[in-house]
Scaffold this motif. Structure first.
Motif, PDB file in Angstrom:
ATOM      1  N   TYR A   1       6.266 -10.444   6.796  1.00  0.00           N
ATOM      2  CA  TYR A   1       5.863  -9.450   7.799  1.00  0.00           C
ATOM      3  C   TYR A   1       4.377  -9.649   8.126  1.00  0.00           C
ATOM      4  CZ  TYR A   1       6.147  -5.102  10.363  1.00  0.00           C
ATOM      5  OH  TYR A   1       6.155  -4.174  11.369  1.00  0.00           O
TER       6      TYR A   1
ATOM      7  N   HIS B   1       0.610  -9.333   8.557  1.00  0.00           N
ATOM      8  CA  HIS B   1      -0.417  -8.483   7.918  1.00  0.00           C
ATOM      9  C   HIS B   1       0.165  -7.587   6.827  1.00  0.00           C
ATOM     10  CE1 HIS B   1      -3.446  -9.643  10.828  1.00  0.00           C
ATOM     11  NE2 HIS B   1      -2.563  -9.436  11.776  1.00  0.00           N
TER      12      HIS B   1
ATOM     13  N   GLU C   1      -2.417  -6.199   4.198  1.00  0.00           N
ATOM     14  CA  GLU C   1      -3.383  -5.235   4.757  1.00  0.00           C
ATOM     15  C   GLU C   1      -2.680  -3.898   5.044  1.00  0.00           C
ATOM     16  OE1 GLU C   1      -2.973  -8.363   5.829  1.00  0.00           O
ATOM     17  OE2 GLU C   1      -4.806  -9.185   6.712  1.00  0.00           O
ATOM     18  N   ILE C   2      -1.465  -3.991   5.584  1.00  0.00           N
ATOM     19  CA  ILE C   2      -0.717  -2.777   5.910  1.00  0.00           C
ATOM     20  C   ILE C   2      -0.414  -1.985   4.629  1.00  0.00           C
ATOM     21  CG2 ILE C   2       1.505  -1.911   6.776  1.00  0.00           C
ATOM     22  CD1 ILE C   2       1.401  -4.207   8.843  1.00  0.00           C
TER      23      ILE C   2
ATOM     24  N   SER D   1      -3.459  -0.283   3.376  1.00  0.00           N
ATOM     25  CA  SER D   1      -3.812   0.872   4.221  1.00  0.00           C
ATOM     26  C   SER D   1      -2.920   2.068   3.884  1.00  0.00           C
ATOM     27  CB  SER D   1      -3.637   0.529   5.699  1.00  0.00           C
ATOM     28  OG  SER D   1      -4.464  -0.524   6.062  1.00  0.00           O
TER      29      SER D   1
ATOM     30  N   PHE E   1       8.970  -0.058  10.194  1.00  0.00           N
ATOM     31  CA  PHE E   1       8.256  -1.337  10.319  1.00  0.00           C
ATOM     32  C   PHE E   1       9.082  -2.301  11.156  1.00  0.00           C
ATOM     33  CE2 PHE E   1       4.837  -2.015   6.975  1.00  0.00           C
ATOM     34  CZ  PHE E   1       4.448  -0.698   7.024  1.00  0.00           C
TER      35      PHE E   1
END
Lengths: 135, 118
Positions: free
Chosen positions: A24, A26, A29-30, A33, A67
């Motif tokens: 998937y 990023h 990073e996701i 977050s 997502f």
């Protein structure tokens, strides 16, 4: 945050991490977050329970579903190409490993079949010794 | 199709526009963005926090937005999203086409035989 909530959240993170495809865009990073958001939410709402967090952020499955629906057509194509490439590489590596192990087994067999084993027989004849039993 | 599915489709189509709208006002972090949408809509527009990140990162890939980290407390770091110039023009373009399109849909819903959209 109490210890029970921390351990429940750790389990939740693991579940989310497992359920979101590795390719998937990023992904890392996701995920970080999301962790930050959950942390902010827990700080803003002292005494919050695990159920409250799930109600607010959704279950891991709901998150994964959202997502998936948010992927743009380009991302879907990119992800599918990446997955295909990765699978091809994995299959290639497995085939090479299989080929090498077959080769090694055959080599070991060939060596054992074609090696001349020399067996040396030794016969030792000891001289007769008389034992004096009188003393 | 269930109404909930329809609403989720509307959300999917408008979330990018709304995120850009909020960022056109000020830099915000992820959690703040979702809370602001919730607050302004009186809880009628709620999105899962996680579901907006793919959009934010896609906008960042397209250089529409940038992000920077800021320390918040001892252990917490927040990622603030900032709308770039290109993002602002993209937002204006998106808003214009959204308004035109919704006007068209409104017209079509109220139209009778013989009505022509101008």
């Amino acid at each position: 945050m109490n210890k029970t909530l921390i351990s429940q959240l750790k389990r939740y993170y693991r579940h989310v991490r497992r359920i979101i495809p590795k390719d998937y865009p990023h992904r890392q990073e996701i995920l970080s977050s999301i962790y930050q958001d959950i942390y902010s939410y827990a700080i803003e709402h002292p005494g919050i329970t695990y159920e409250n967090i799930i109600n607010h952020f959704g279950t891991a499955e709901e998150m994964a579903l959202s997502f998936a629906t948010l992927l743009s057509p380009e991302d879907v194509i990119k992800t599918s190409i990446k997955t295909k490439k990765r699978n091809t590489i994995i299959i290639f590596i497995i085939l090479i490993a299989l080929f090498l192990s077959c080769g090694m087994i055959y080599h070991a067999y060939w060596v054992s079949e074609h090696t001349i084993v020399e067996i040396e027989e030794k016969t030792i004849i000891y001289p007769e010794i008389e034992i004096d039993t009188k003393n | 199709m269930k109404t909930s599915n329809l609403i989720s489709n509307y959300k999917k189509a408008t979330i990018e526009l709304l995120l850009l709208k909020l960022l056109s006002e000020q830099d915000m972090y992820g959690y703040q963005l979702s809370q602001e949408l919730k607050k302004r809509s009186s809880q009628n527009y709620t999105i899962l926090e996680g579901s907006m990140y793919p959009i934010l990162y896609r906008l960042s890939d397209d250089k529409m937005i940038s992000f920077h980290e800021e320390k918040a407390g001892k252990r917490q770091t927040r990622i603030y999203y900032h709308l770039e110039e290109s993002g602002l023009s993209y937002y204006k373009e998106l808003l214009k086409s959204y308004r035109e399109y919704s006007k068209l849909i409104e017209f079509l819903i109220d139209s009778k035989e013989g009505d022509i959209y101008e």
